[in-house]
Motif scaffolding. Structure first.
Motif, PDB file in Angstrom:
ATOM      1  N   LEU A  92       0.844  -1.197   0.000  1.00 20.22           N
ATOM      2  CA  LEU A  92       0.000   0.000   0.000  1.00 20.22           C
ATOM      3  C   LEU A  92       0.870   1.235   0.000  1.00 20.22           C
ATOM      4  O   LEU A  92       1.988   1.252   0.546  1.00 20.22           O
ATOM      5  CB  LEU A  92      -0.911  -0.001   1.219  1.00 20.22           C
ATOM      6  CG  LEU A  92      -1.851  -1.212   1.384  1.00 20.22           C
ATOM      7  CD1 LEU A  92      -2.647  -1.107   2.677  1.00 20.22           C
ATOM      8  CD2 LEU A  92      -2.781  -1.329   0.183  1.00 20.22           C
ATOM      9  N   SER A  93       0.357   2.341  -0.594  1.00 18.36           N
ATOM     10  CA  SER A  93       1.059   3.625  -0.608  1.00 18.36           C
ATOM     11  C   SER A  93       0.233   4.665   0.120  1.00 18.36           C
ATOM     12  O   SER A  93      -0.999   4.646   0.079  1.00 18.36           O
ATOM     13  CB  SER A  93       1.320   4.062  -2.057  1.00 18.36           C
ATOM     14  OG  SER A  93       0.083   4.248  -2.731  1.00 18.36           O
ATOM     15  N   TYR A  94       0.949   5.637   0.869  1.00 19.67           N
ATOM     16  CA  TYR A  94       0.294   6.632   1.693  1.00 19.67           C
ATOM     17  C   TYR A  94       0.663   8.015   1.183  1.00 19.67           C
ATOM     18  O   TYR A  94       1.786   8.253   0.743  1.00 19.67           O
ATOM     19  CB  TYR A  94       0.732   6.498   3.144  1.00 19.67           C
ATOM     20  CG  TYR A  94       0.406   5.158   3.764  1.00 19.67           C
ATOM     21  CD1 TYR A  94      -0.764   4.982   4.479  1.00 19.67           C
ATOM     22  CD2 TYR A  94       1.275   4.075   3.628  1.00 19.67           C
ATOM     23  CE1 TYR A  94      -1.057   3.757   5.056  1.00 19.67           C
ATOM     24  CE2 TYR A  94       0.984   2.849   4.192  1.00 19.67           C
ATOM     25  CZ  TYR A  94      -0.192   2.693   4.925  1.00 19.67           C
ATOM     26  OH  TYR A  94      -0.491   1.491   5.477  1.00 19.67           O
ATOM     27  N   SER A  95      -0.305   8.983   1.286  1.00 19.36           N
ATOM     28  CA  SER A  95      -0.042  10.361   0.891  1.00 19.36           C
ATOM     29  C   SER A  95      -0.901  11.299   1.694  1.00 19.36           C
ATOM     30  O   SER A  95      -1.953  10.895   2.222  1.00 19.36           O
ATOM     31  CB  SER A  95      -0.324  10.549  -0.604  1.00 19.36           C
ATOM     32  OG  SER A  95      -1.697  10.302  -0.889  1.00 19.36           O
ATOM     33  N   VAL A  96      -0.444  12.623   1.871  1.00 20.03           N
ATOM     34  CA  VAL A  96      -1.186  13.654   2.606  1.00 20.03           C
ATOM     35  C   VAL A  96      -1.312  14.875   1.725  1.00 20.03           C
ATOM     36  O   VAL A  96      -0.550  15.059   0.768  1.00 20.03           O
ATOM     37  CB  VAL A  96      -0.488  14.011   3.936  1.00 20.03           C
ATOM     38  CG1 VAL A  96      -0.472  12.815   4.887  1.00 20.03           C
ATOM     39  CG2 VAL A  96       0.932  14.481   3.689  1.00 20.03           C
ATOM     40  N   ASN A  97      -2.261  15.765   2.044  1.00 21.39           N
ATOM     41  CA  ASN A  97      -2.515  16.937   1.204  1.00 21.39           C
ATOM     42  C   ASN A  97      -2.101  18.241   1.847  1.00 21.39           C
ATOM     43  O   ASN A  97      -2.441  19.312   1.371  1.00 21.39           O
ATOM     44  CB  ASN A  97      -4.001  17.000   0.856  1.00 21.39           C
ATOM     45  CG  ASN A  97      -4.853  17.283   2.077  1.00 21.39           C
ATOM     46  OD1 ASN A  97      -4.399  17.052   3.200  1.00 21.39           O
ATOM     47  ND2 ASN A  97      -6.055  17.779   1.862  1.00 21.39           N
ATOM     48  N   SER A  98      -1.396  18.244   3.025  1.00 23.99           N
ATOM     49  CA  SER A  98      -1.063  19.476   3.758  1.00 23.99           C
ATOM     50  C   SER A  98       0.440  19.692   3.731  1.00 23.99           C
ATOM     51  O   SER A  98       1.220  18.742   3.939  1.00 23.99           O
ATOM     52  CB  SER A  98      -1.546  19.382   5.195  1.00 23.99           C
ATOM     53  OG  SER A  98      -1.131  20.499   5.929  1.00 23.99           O
ATOM     54  N   PRO A  99       0.877  20.949   3.496  1.00 25.69           N
ATOM     55  CA  PRO A  99       2.321  21.230   3.508  1.00 25.69           C
ATOM     56  C   PRO A  99       2.890  21.283   4.922  1.00 25.69           C
ATOM     57  O   PRO A  99       4.106  21.356   5.096  1.00 25.69           O
ATOM     58  CB  PRO A  99       2.403  22.585   2.829  1.00 25.69           C
ATOM     59  CG  PRO A  99       1.104  23.240   3.129  1.00 25.69           C
ATOM     60  CD  PRO A  99       0.086  22.135   3.124  1.00 25.69           C
ATOM     61  N   LEU A 100       2.041  21.279   5.938  1.00 26.88           N
ATOM     62  CA  LEU A 100       2.530  21.375   7.309  1.00 26.88           C
ATOM     63  C   LEU A 100       3.063  20.044   7.815  1.00 26.88           C
ATOM     64  O   LEU A 100       3.774  20.004   8.829  1.00 26.88           O
ATOM     65  CB  LEU A 100       1.413  21.865   8.244  1.00 26.88           C
ATOM     66  CG  LEU A 100       0.827  23.250   7.921  1.00 26.88           C
ATOM     67  CD1 LEU A 100      -0.312  23.571   8.887  1.00 26.88           C
ATOM     68  CD2 LEU A 100       1.913  24.317   7.987  1.00 26.88           C
TER      69      LEU A 100
END
Length: 813
Positions: A92-100
């Motif tokens: 599985l691959s993980y990603s986020v949408n916030s630059p913080l």
């Protein structure tokens, strides 16, 4: 049979999952309305479908909230996402949408890291991160992580001033707010909401609110006493802390100045003066000096004035001294005998008022009592020369008899003490009355008895309460006891035994019986008689039944034993005597006394005998006397010996008279005749010789009376031993002999000794002599015939009624 289509559907819960179970075998069972059955197996095969990844943590249930401290280093872990693929073990691959924030560089373990160093005072306090998880086929699942920044104490609090001064007045009530100290902290956005305020040293008069910084009075501050009387200024330091355990702290100096106010009233000691002066005191004499002071520190608050407020009639007798206004002197006449010029109880009351000059003009008042001492000149005197009271003899203990009253002409009137100094004694009581020493009320201490004492003469004394010269006066009190009905009727003796025949005529006075009763507190006219028990079929009545102390027993209804109307021959009558004869007095009499008498009556029913005799049987009477007594009673032998001597003397005298009487009778006139008439001549039978023995018990106490049924004479008997004797011992001897012979002839006994009949008696006596004495009549007069009711049959006399434990009616003749 018609066809039947069946449909199998998939339920919502639980959902079908290929990875959990890939096929199902369903058994379908069919039953018709006739009871026929059939079944078939249905196999369901599932096809595998590629599903998206699934969260294994709280993201599966919605958004996840994470708290994150400010000032943490870059790449600090904020949250770790956990997910899985239900179809196969794909990567599985993980990603986020916030630059913080960032994901772990390899992008496979789902760890979210901080992308910068956060500052709570500058950055947003909360932000959201969208997390996406994908499998190899491109299927994905998303979740939201909300990050909340936590403030960290990294700034120092600050006071705007280095020193603060407060000016207050004394006597502030506890919990009063003096002022407020305020510090600020940048960590709180420039406010003091989270700061804690404390004092550097403990102070029992002041405290500070740890949250608001308000200075509060914790105890009343008295400027006029220590420590503030000498040091009116208080100084201390207050600290502002941003943490209870220490943290960052700021300090400020607080100074409090206390001002004096007029809060003390003038104080005078003592507050009350009680002074006794003689009536001869001179004008200008000093009575009392008033001493006062004021405790206020400020001189302007400790000045006062004194004024006199005289009471009624005191203004012309007392005043303040013109030279020293704190002294009271006499200015008028205090002659005690001038009653109209004196105050109540000869006491003068004055008020000395001390007032502050400064507002609010506090005052203190001193009360002065001046008592003029009188001279005891007059003796007390009673309002009456003598008193008379009446009281019922039924009065209970404690009943008020009356009240005496004495007066004293002295002014003021002296208190009097009353006491009984004479009279009031009676049988069993040394004092029947008690007097209240203060009110003069006379009360009973025991119940009076009119029959014992009808009138009492008391002497009452009244003494003044004067320790120097007590004077006294006396008076007489007559207490009359009003009679009441408290004595029951008395009838002696209380037991009677009578014997009558069943053919007695109605209206006959039964054996001449009469009942004589007395009542100590009631007249004979108040007595009433009634038969309350034992009068079966109402054969008996008493006449008169009211209004007399003597009544007779009368046969009211005849007996009827032949037809079975009457069956009882022994009547035990209970006669009740009451003293409530309403015909002779008021119908409102409330007290009734009762007495009782028992009368035993035996009815004799003559029984015909079938045996005929041509000669009078010879009967020998043997009378035996047996004395019984207790061995421990010393007086019994003496009484027995005395009775025996008297009995022997009487027997000797009777024998002498009987012999003299027999010798004086002409032999030609002595004839023996049978007691009953013969029907026809019969063969002469053999003469019988009978011996009668009677046993009795002697006792010297005779508590009952009865009437002999043959002679009508009254004899006495003992209910305990059964002994008997004639009541009237003055009757002639021949009367006793006849009564004995006729009475004993009724009691033949069945016991035989050597062919003779035995019965118990007190002595031996030949029957022929008794019968000859009985049958002797002048000029050969024929004896009276037997009652016609018996015809020519032999009359068998009935038995004589026996009292308790008695065996003979002539025991002591």
């Amino acid at each position: 049979m018609r066809g039947l289509d069946l449909e199998v559907t998939v339920s919502e819960n639980p959902r079908l999952d290929y990875e959990t179970q890939s096929n199902y075998a369903l058994l379908i069972y069919v039953v018709d309305n006739k009871g026929n059955t059939d079944f078939q197996t249905l196999t369901v095969l599932l096809s595998d479908v590629n599903e998206p990844p699934r969260f294994l943590d709280n993201l599966a249930n919605g958004a996840v909230y994470v708290d994150f401290l400010e000032n943490l280093a870059v790449d600090a872990m904020i949250y770790e996402v956990q997910a899985t693929d239900p179809d196969r073990a794909d990567v599985l691959s993980y990603s986020v949408n916030s630059p913080l924030v960032t994901i772990n560089p390899n992008g496979k373990n789902g760890v979210i890291l901080a992308a910068k160093t956060f500052d709570y005072e500058k950055d947003f306090h909360s932000f959201s991160v969208l997390v996406t998880v994908k499998d190899a086929a491109g299927n994905n699942v998303t979740g939201i992580v909300v990050v909340n920044l936590i403030n960290v104490n990294d700034n120092w609090p600050v006071f705007k001033q280095n020193k603060m001064t407060f000016d207050i007045s004394e006597e502030k009530p506890p919990n009063s707010v003096i002022g407020k100290v305020t510090a600020y902290d940048a960590d709180d956005n420039g406010t003091s909401s989270s700061l804690i305020y404390v004092m550097n040293t403990a102070n029992r008069f002041f405290t500070i609110d740890s949250v608001t910084g308000e200075l509060i009075v914790s105890a009343i501050i008295d400027r006029d006493n220590r420590p503030f009387r000498d040091v009116p200024t208080q100084e201390f330091e207050v600290a502002a802390k941003d943490s209870p355990s220490g943290g960052h702290t700021a300090w400020v100096t607080v100074k409090i100045i206390i001002r004096d106010v007029n809060d003390n009233q003038p104080f005078c000691f003592p507050h009350t003066h009680s002074i006794q002066v003689p009536e001869t005191i001179e004008k200008g004499t000093t009575i009392v000096t008033i001493s006062c002071k004021d405790n206020d520190v400020d001189l302007a608050n400790s000045q006062f004035t004194i004024s006199l407020q005289p009471g009624l009639k005191t203004g012309v007798r007392f005043a303040l001294d013109g030279k020293n206004n704190s002294t009271i002197v006499v200015i008028g006449d205090l002659d005690f005998e001038a009653v109209t010029t004196l105050d109540d109880d000869n006491v003068y009351v004055m008020s000395v008022v001390v007032t502050d000059i400064a507002p609010p003009h506090y005052q203190d008042t001193v009360t002065v009592y001046i008592t003029v001492m009188p001279v005891n000149e007059f003796r007390p005197s009673f309002t009456q020369t003598s008193y008379t009271f009446n009281i019922s003899e039924f009065s209970e203990i404690g009943t008020k008899v009356g009240q005496v009253l004495a007066e004293d002409k002295d002014f003021p009137v002296l208190e009097l003490i009353y006491s009984l100094i004479g009279g009031g004694s009676t049988l069993s009581y040394s004092q029947l009355f008690w007097i209240n020493p203060t009110s003069g009320e006379i009360h009973l201490v025991a119940q009076p008895d009119y029959e014992a004492t009808a009138q009492y003469f008391l002497t009452v004394q009244a003494v003044e309460i004067d320790p120097d010269d007590p004077k006294a006066a006396t008076t007489t009190v007559t207490v009359s006891i009003l009679p009441t009905n408290d004595e029951p009727p008395e009838c002696q003796p209380k037991f009677y035994s009578l014997v009558i025949f069943d053919d007695i005529a109605v209206g006959t006075n039964i054996q001449g019986f009469q009942l004589s009763c007395t009542d100590r507190d009631s007249s004979p006219q108040s007595l009433r008689y009634s038969i309350t028990l034992g009068n079966i079929n109402n054969h008996f009545r008493l006449s008169p039944n009211a209004g007399s102390n003597i009544t007779k027993l009368i046969l009211a209804l005849p007996f009827d034993y032949t037809h079975g109307v009457d069956k009882v021959t022994d009547y035990k009558l209970i006669v009740q005597i009451t003293d409530d004869n309403l015909l002779t007095g008021s119908t409102e009499r409330k007290v009734i006394q009762t007495g009782r008498v028992r009368i035993n009556i035996r009815v004799i029913i003559p029984t015909p005998s079938t045996q005929e005799t041509t000669t009078t049987p010879n009967i020998t009477y043997i009378r035996l006397s047996q004395n019984t007594y207790q061995a421990d009673a010393w007086y019994i032998p003496f009484l027995i010996t005395l009775c025996c001597l008297l009995l022997l003397g009487m027997l000797g005298y009777l024998t002498h008279l009987l012999a003299k009487y027999i010798r004086s009778m002409p032999k030609s006139k002595i004839k023996k005749k049978p007691l009953i008439e013969e029907q026809e001549p019969k063969k002469k039978k053999k003469k019988k010789h009978s011996v009668i023995v009677e046993m009795i018990t002697c006792n010297t106490i005779f508590d009952g009376e009865a009437v002999d049924p043959v002679t009508g004479n009254v004899y006495q008997y003992s209910t305990n031993s059964g002994a008997r004797r004639w009541k009237d011992t003055k009757l002639p001897l021949n009367d006793y002999g006849n009564a004995a012979a006729e009475t004993l002839n009724f009691r033949p006994s069945t016991d035989k000794i050597n062919g003779t009949t035995l019965t118990q008696n007190s002595h031996l006596k030949d029957v022929d002599a008794a019968q000859n004495a009985q049958q002797k009549t002048p000029n050969d007069q024929t004896p009276p015939k037997t009652p016609s009711k018996l015809g020519k049959q032999t009359k068998v006399a009935p038995q004589i009624p026996e009292p308790p434990q008695a065996q003979n009616s002539l025991a002591n003749v």
